[in-house]
Design a protein around this motif. Sequence first.
Motif, short mmCIF file in Angstrom:
data_model
loop_
_atom_site.label_atom_id
_atom_site.label_comp_id
_atom_site.label_asym_id
_atom_site.label_seq_id
_atom_site.Cartn_x
_atom_site.Cartn_y
_atom_site.Cartn_z
N LEU A 91 0.83 -1.20 0.00
CA LEU A 91 0.00 0.00 0.00
C LEU A 91 0.86 1.25 0.00
O LEU A 91 0.54 2.25 -0.66
N ALA A 92 1.96 1.21 0.75
CA ALA A 92 2.85 2.36 0.78
C ALA A 92 3.50 2.61 -0.58
O ALA A 92 3.78 3.76 -0.95
N LEU A 183 -3.52 5.81 0.82
CA LEU A 183 -3.32 4.37 0.81
C LEU A 183 -2.58 3.91 2.06
O LEU A 183 -2.88 2.85 2.62
N ARG A 184 -1.63 4.71 2.50
CA ARG A 184 -0.93 4.38 3.73
C ARG A 184 -1.87 4.43 4.93
O ARG A 184 -1.83 3.58 5.82
N VAL A 185 -2.74 5.43 4.94
CA VAL A 185 -3.73 5.55 6.01
C VAL A 185 -4.67 4.35 5.99
O VAL A 185 -4.96 3.75 7.03
N PHE A 186 -5.14 3.98 4.79
CA PHE A 186 -6.02 2.82 4.68
C PHE A 186 -5.35 1.58 5.26
O PHE A 186 -5.97 0.79 5.98
N GLY A 187 -4.07 1.38 4.91
CA GLY A 187 -3.36 0.22 5.40
C GLY A 187 -3.21 0.22 6.91
O GLY A 187 -3.38 -0.80 7.58
N LYS A 188 -2.91 1.39 7.47
CA LYS A 188 -2.72 1.49 8.92
C LYS A 188 -4.03 1.29 9.68
O LYS A 188 -4.03 0.73 10.78
#
Length: 211
Positions: A91-92, A183-188
């Motif tokens: 995602l990152a 996308l990073r927020v979604f993953g976290k």
Amino acid sequence: MLRVLIVDDHPVVREGLRGMLLAEPDIEVVGEAGSADEAVVVARRLRPDVILMDLRMPGGDGIGAIGRLEAGPRVIVLTTYQDEAEIQRALAAGAAGYLLKDVSRPELAAAVRDAARGRTVLAPSVAARPAAPSAGRQAGRPVGPALSGREREVLELVAEGLTNAEIGRRLYIGEATVKTHLLRVFGKLGVSDRTSAVLAALDLGLVRRRT
């Protein structure tokens, strides 16, 4: 027609994925690649809308290939691995989704369409992961994952209802950079869309509730 490129080092897997998408009237498999290096070359030539990318391949993994692709195609990582670090890394790197190879034909087709529309697609087992599996509780409320300052700023503006383009102008960053932060927020947070991200962040106290 949505143009799809299939990237996997196993010919039988490529053939199976092609067969799954063959019956979809709005999806066309325009090419295949058997390695990360080949994927970059073929994608540059065919310019697909969506790439189904294997995670681990000889000579380089799919995540590394994402960063070498020209802007345009949306990449869905399609793998058998559910390792948290791999999910976060994908995602990152800018992946539009993370699916497992046990995905059904209708789910795969829907994921291709959603990715092409700019949505993030995650396997149910990935999306259902708690936002902070190792975190405890403080003062009776969940402890959320650590967001960077910029990720928090982007999420605050999403909560205000701004589009990616509007957020980019507000923060003086490119729209692609906004998408990367999201996308990073979604993953976290373990979510797959903007609304779920805002709701989770509000519940965890990561963004302020507006009155």
